[in-house]
Motif scaffolding. Sequence first.
Motif, PDB file in Angstrom:
ATOM      1  N   LEU A 157       0.802  -1.224   0.000  1.00 38.12           N
ATOM      2  CA  LEU A 157       0.000   0.000   0.000  1.00 38.12           C
ATOM      3  C   LEU A 157       0.837   1.277   0.000  1.00 38.12           C
ATOM      4  O   LEU A 157       0.276   2.371  -0.039  1.00 38.12           O
ATOM      5  N   LEU A 158       2.145   1.154   0.054  1.00 36.81           N
ATOM      6  CA  LEU A 158       2.992   2.344   0.160  1.00 36.81           C
ATOM      7  C   LEU A 158       2.845   3.300  -1.022  1.00 36.81           C
ATOM      8  O   LEU A 158       3.034   4.500  -0.869  1.00 36.81           O
ATOM      9  N   GLY A 159       2.471   2.779  -2.176  1.00 36.73           N
ATOM     10  CA  GLY A 159       2.361   3.611  -3.368  1.00 36.73           C
ATOM     11  C   GLY A 159       1.202   4.593  -3.364  1.00 36.73           C
ATOM     12  O   GLY A 159       1.136   5.464  -4.223  1.00 36.73           O
ATOM     13  N   ILE A 160       0.302   4.490  -2.388  1.00 37.48           N
ATOM     14  CA  ILE A 160      -0.864   5.379  -2.421  1.00 37.48           C
ATOM     15  C   ILE A 160      -0.656   6.691  -1.688  1.00 37.48           C
ATOM     16  O   ILE A 160      -1.475   7.582  -1.801  1.00 37.48           O
ATOM     17  N   VAL A 161       0.445   6.807  -0.924  1.00 36.36           N
ATOM     18  CA  VAL A 161       0.671   8.066  -0.206  1.00 36.36           C
ATOM     19  C   VAL A 161       1.385   9.056  -1.113  1.00 36.36           C
ATOM     20  O   VAL A 161       2.261   8.700  -1.890  1.00 36.36           O
ATOM     21  N   SER A 162       0.980  10.303  -1.002  1.00 39.17           N
ATOM     22  CA  SER A 162       1.593  11.354  -1.809  1.00 39.17           C
ATOM     23  C   SER A 162       2.959  11.725  -1.223  1.00 39.17           C
ATOM     24  O   SER A 162       3.283  11.365  -0.088  1.00 39.17           O
ATOM     25  N   GLU A 163       3.703  12.461  -1.980  1.00 41.34           N
ATOM     26  CA  GLU A 163       5.016  12.912  -1.501  1.00 41.34           C
ATOM     27  C   GLU A 163       4.861  13.811  -0.279  1.00 41.34           C
ATOM     28  O   GLU A 163       5.659  13.740   0.661  1.00 41.34           O
ATOM     29  N   ASP A 164       3.833  14.661  -0.271  1.00 44.65           N
ATOM     30  CA  ASP A 164       3.576  15.513   0.896  1.00 44.65           C
ATOM     31  C   ASP A 164       3.262  14.684   2.135  1.00 44.65           C
ATOM     32  O   ASP A 164       3.732  14.984   3.226  1.00 44.65           O
ATOM     33  N   GLU A 165       2.448  13.634   1.965  1.00 45.29           N
ATOM     34  CA  GLU A 165       2.127  12.757   3.094  1.00 45.29           C
ATOM     35  C   GLU A 165       3.370  12.026   3.588  1.00 45.29           C
ATOM     36  O   GLU A 165       3.569  11.860   4.789  1.00 45.29           O
ATOM     37  N   ARG A 166       4.206  11.609   2.660  1.00 40.41           N
ATOM     38  CA  ARG A 166       5.451  10.917   3.016  1.00 40.41           C
ATOM     39  C   ARG A 166       6.370  11.857   3.802  1.00 40.41           C
ATOM     40  O   ARG A 166       6.942  11.487   4.822  1.00 40.41           O
ATOM     41  N   THR A 167       6.468  13.095   3.348  1.00 44.10           N
ATOM     42  CA  THR A 167       7.302  14.085   4.038  1.00 44.10           C
ATOM     43  C   THR A 167       6.759  14.386   5.434  1.00 44.10           C
ATOM     44  O   THR A 167       7.513  14.471   6.401  1.00 44.10           O
ATOM     45  N   ALA A 168       5.435  14.518   5.543  1.00 44.90           N
ATOM     46  CA  ALA A 168       4.825  14.777   6.856  1.00 44.90           C
ATOM     47  C   ALA A 168       5.082  13.610   7.807  1.00 44.90           C
ATOM     48  O   ALA A 168       5.392  13.824   8.990  1.00 44.90           O
ATOM     49  N   ALA A 169       4.963  12.374   7.316  1.00 41.40           N
ATOM     50  CA  ALA A 169       5.233  11.197   8.151  1.00 41.40           C
ATOM     51  C   ALA A 169       6.688  11.175   8.586  1.00 41.40           C
ATOM     52  O   ALA A 169       7.009  10.867   9.739  1.00 41.40           O
TER      53      ALA A 169
END
Length: 176
Positions: A157-169
């Motif tokens: 499921l990792l492919g569904i997060v946006s770059e912004d969401e990844r950066t926030a995490a």
Amino acid sequence: MAEETEHAQLELGRLSFELSQARLRLTEAVVRASEAGLSQRAIAAALGTNQVAVHRMLTRHRDEDVRLPARVHYDRADARFHYELHRGIARHVLDGEVRLERAEAELERMRSAVQGPSADRWLQRWAVILRLPPERMVAAFLVGGEAGEDLRQVSPLLGIVSEDERTAALNRAYSR
């Protein structure tokens, strides 16, 4: 032994789901009572707790998605990062924004790319998780402990997060 461990992990996921649902119902009741005009003191007295606990529930309700299981804490930043990513994924799952066909296709791609009995076991676990109803799916992949950490390392499921969401995490994981 492995089958017993898997059964225990499934049971733990089920119990975690039930507890999170109970917490959600309690928080919803506290929020409704507050919106109906009851004071935090009155709500606390009705629950047999203190005002601070009620205040925390109301604050948590404003600050966090109460549909998610209680947050799990990790000492290692990399474990926190994968956990935070999956909390974001959980929101997408609960909002109905995840196409399971895409996740299953990614799972098949991963099966051909990863090798070893450990990785294969986690991918088999993901195949089961992807067939669960959304709330149970979320409880299963947000489970705490080493098993949860390992599971999230091979997530389709990792492919569904946006770059912004990844950066926030990433920021949440490394800012503690």
